[in-house]
Design a protein around this motif. Structure first.
Motif, PDB file in Angstrom:
ATOM      1  N   UNK B 129       0.902  -1.068   0.007  1.00 51.15           N
ATOM      2  CA  UNK B 129       0.170  -0.001  -0.006  1.00 51.15           C
ATOM      3  C   UNK B 129       0.866   1.287   0.057  1.00 51.15           C
ATOM      4  N   UNK B 130       0.356   2.214  -0.729  1.00 55.69           N
ATOM      5  CA  UNK B 130       1.064   3.512  -0.911  1.00 55.69           C
ATOM      6  C   UNK B 130      -0.011   4.556  -0.135  1.00 55.69           C
ATOM      7  N   UNK B 131       0.595   5.555   0.524  1.00 59.22           N
ATOM      8  CA  UNK B 131      -0.410   6.642   1.023  1.00 59.22           C
ATOM      9  C   UNK B 131      -0.633   7.717   0.128  1.00 59.22           C
ATOM     10  N   UNK B 132       0.500   8.060  -0.726  1.00 60.34           N
ATOM     11  CA  UNK B 132       0.276   8.920  -1.715  1.00 60.34           C
ATOM     12  C   UNK B 132       0.454   8.084  -2.891  1.00 60.34           C
ATOM     13  N   UNK B 133      -0.310   7.931  -3.803  1.00 59.46           N
ATOM     14  CA  UNK B 133      -0.287   7.177  -4.972  1.00 59.46           C
ATOM     15  C   UNK B 133       0.732   7.271  -5.778  1.00 59.46           C
ATOM     16  N   UNK B 134       1.658   6.565  -5.913  1.00 57.32           N
ATOM     17  CA  UNK B 134       2.856   6.422  -6.706  1.00 57.32           C
ATOM     18  C   UNK B 134       3.286   4.903  -7.103  1.00 57.32           C
ATOM     19  N   UNK B 135       4.506   5.145  -8.002  1.00 60.70           N
ATOM     20  CA  UNK B 135       4.958   3.991  -8.242  1.00 60.70           C
ATOM     21  C   UNK B 135       5.908   3.370  -7.185  1.00 60.70           C
ATOM     22  N   UNK B 136       5.610   1.961  -6.750  1.00 63.66           N
ATOM     23  CA  UNK B 136       6.193   1.445  -5.671  1.00 63.66           C
ATOM     24  C   UNK B 136       7.210   0.585  -5.801  1.00 63.66           C
ATOM     25  N   UNK B 137       8.513   0.797  -5.223  1.00 66.17           N
ATOM     26  CA  UNK B 137       9.343  -0.384  -5.300  1.00 66.17           C
ATOM     27  C   UNK B 137       9.071  -1.743  -4.548  1.00 66.17           C
ATOM     28  N   UNK B 138       8.970  -2.762  -5.216  1.00 67.15           N
ATOM     29  CA  UNK B 138       8.849  -4.002  -4.432  1.00 67.15           C
ATOM     30  C   UNK B 138       9.963  -4.880  -4.520  1.00 67.15           C
ATOM     31  N   UNK B 139      10.695  -5.426  -3.311  1.00 66.66           N
ATOM     32  CA  UNK B 139      11.693  -6.161  -3.358  1.00 66.66           C
ATOM     33  C   UNK B 139      11.485  -7.580  -4.203  1.00 66.66           C
ATOM     34  N   UNK B 140      12.734  -7.768  -4.760  1.00 61.58           N
ATOM     35  CA  UNK B 140      12.516  -9.125  -5.583  1.00 61.58           C
ATOM     36  C   UNK B 140      11.944 -10.174  -5.026  1.00 61.58           C
TER      37      UNK B 140
END
Lengths: 341, 341
Positions: B129-140
């Motif tokens: 979940x992101x609080x401000x909508x954005x592209x999120x980094x997700x670990x491998x």
DNA sequence: CTGTTAGCGCTTTCAT
DNA sequence: ATGAAAGCGCTAACAG
């Protein structure tokens, strides 16, 4: 894809040692002294394989899951929840624990389910959080794990973390004195039912006791006390309008920020300037307190500290009984005059 | 005290059957038909013993832990968190799952730790979940479990749940039209950096695109657009004061409620009445929107729905790719005139 | 100092 | 239709 997860056996094999040795080295048990080379080999093997212990297996064996449950009556309804949760989360992370979040709506049936769900997962402890401070029902089976009450109390579990409402109440009065206001103060929002009556709230009555003690210590008395049932802005608005019809207060002591917000609206309409004509102090340090013009001087609730402290107590060895009272932070903004008027 | 927990073997023994039978009956596997008496005996035994399955043991065997992790950048900073969390919690509870809450502060190192902590506990899925909508980094390593992005997107994981900002933008303009206001509208808070530039936010640019499309569809154009960097009340206040020096708008379209709150303050000082002299529409349905006088008409964010939907998707069988756009609830309050002015 | 062995509580072939 | 036995990954006795 989805190659099998690396197990301790894989690490031991690569290191050329037994799983026992690998286990002891990786869990860092102190008493046994394996050779330094063995240590290195195991650590290297674990690192190169990307080994991660399986917590379920470990929990099965040791009855410790490195997880706790945060059981709360409400998580959304109130702006208090996030501070408590965030503080708890931080403390859990520091202790390398993980936190289950469970909501009960204050319903006994869901409270039982929540405790069961937590216990089924071998949690190492329970936080019982209440959003409005109150006596909380805690299901029987919770007896088998450490429990800390957060912002609420329970007859059965005495370990609790609470805001120091009494001291907070005193501070509000001290702020008035510091602003040079000793007379013509109106208390807004007092509610006899909560202070003494049927819906007595320990938190609110402590806050009021602090206020009253500080007033009488300073030889002060309220010009008037106006009470209401609900601490919402429109009550603050209506109450303030009513007060202004018959009194000309020098300050309003509001029992929470939302009431104060309503008071701002009524004061603005009446053409009264804050803080020149009338000062305000209040409680909660709600988000709006900083948005008002001028900023609202308020005695905040130490939610984040509380959450943090509760988890810390839960996890730091044997549970000590008794309540932990945390200081309420006083935030001086512009709604009281800087010095003697 | 602390008597050993009841195990499946205890139940089987009391029922006079094997653990196999007990297991099959209690987990309710359909294909095998044990005798009805066997069923009854096992259920009775389980009930009288207060049997609860040990989830760790089951997880070890089946690789399913009936738990998910909600990994969020911030849980406290924003008033958005609680809605998302609460919705997710509700959906998890419906699916008899439990939810781990983890906070990362948006820092990659903590994101990795969070994913590891979750995976170590055999979670059945991850919500990012992101609080401000954005592209999120997700670990491998998250690749091994189902992942749903909530209020944010990721190149690698396409399953996401987002607010339908475009439609929300259109609705705001439709509200203006419904109130009979077609001219002299000022757009407050537009920010070119977020709409198109360096800090482009998909959410905000969609919202603005909806607004602009609806305006042009209706043959309307803004009287002015005033932009600011930060959507806080004091910006709304200053911006509105600036606007009033040179324009006399019939309405303000504010990009969020805190901006609108600041505008209320400036409008009040200028002696302008809402909605008679000037109308307002805004976004977010913040708590304050209902507290203002008159209430603020606003297009809300469907946080609770979003959280609920995300967990539902995560848990309902095979993960479908693509974004799920949820309608933004429009809340009509008093800040726009009821009918044609 | 290191390895073997025996479970933790559960599900699941595979026999009966 | 039911049960015996193996084993998930790990730790802790107990030997060597």
């Amino acid at each position: 894809m989805g190659k099998k997860r690396v197990t301790l056996a894989d690490v031991a094999r690569l290191a050329g040692l037994s799983t026992t040795a690998a286990s002891m080295i990786l869990t860092g048990r102190p008493d046994t002294r394996l050779s330094p080379e063995a240590h290195k080999k195991v650590h290297d093997a674990a690192a190169s394989l990307g080994y991660r212990p399986n917590v379920a297996a470990r929990a099965l064996r040791t009855d410790k899951s490195r997880s706790i449950a945060f059981i709360s009556d409400y998580v959304a309804t109130t702006r208090f929840a996030s501070g408590l949760i965030r503080g708890a989360l931080a403390a859990a992370e520091e202790a390398k624990h993980v936190m289950l979040l469970l909501e009960t709506g204050g319903e006994p049936a869901r409270e039982i389910q929540a405790v069961e769900a937590a216990l089924d997962r071998q949690v190492d402890g329970l936080i019982f959080a209440a959003m409005r401070a109150r006596e909380v029902f805690v299901p029987d089976m919770a007896i088998n794990v450490p429990v800390v009450m957060l912002n609420g109390t329970s007859a059965r579990f005495s370990s609790s973390v609470l805001p120091d409402e009494y001291q907070g109440g005193r501070t509000a009065v001290e702020f008035l004195v510091r602003a040079g206001i000793r007379d013509d103060i109106v208390l807004l929002g007092h509610n006899a039912q909560q202070e003494e009556g049927l819906f007595r709230s320990e938190a609110i009555s402590n806050r009021l006791r602090g206020i009253r003690d500080a007033m009488s210590d300073a030889g002060m008395a309220f010009l008037a006390e106006v009470s209401c049932w609900n601490w919402e802005p429109n009550f603050g608005y209506e109450l303030t309008r009513k007060v202004l019809k018959t009194h000309r207060p020098r300050a309003l002591l509001c029992l929470n920020d939302r009431l104060a917000f309503g008071a701002y609206q009524a004061l603005g309409e009446a053409g009264l300037r804050i803080p020149e004509d009338i000062g305000l102090v209040s409680f909660d340090n709600d988000e709006i307190a900083g948005y008002l013009r001028p900023g609202l001087t308020t005695i905040g609730l130490p939610h984040e500290d509380m959450g943090h402290r509760a988890v810390q107590r839960l996890l730091e060895g044997p549970l000590t009984p008794g309540a932990d009272l945390l200081a309420m932070p006083a935030i001086w903004r512009g709604s009281l005059p800087e010095k003697q008027a």
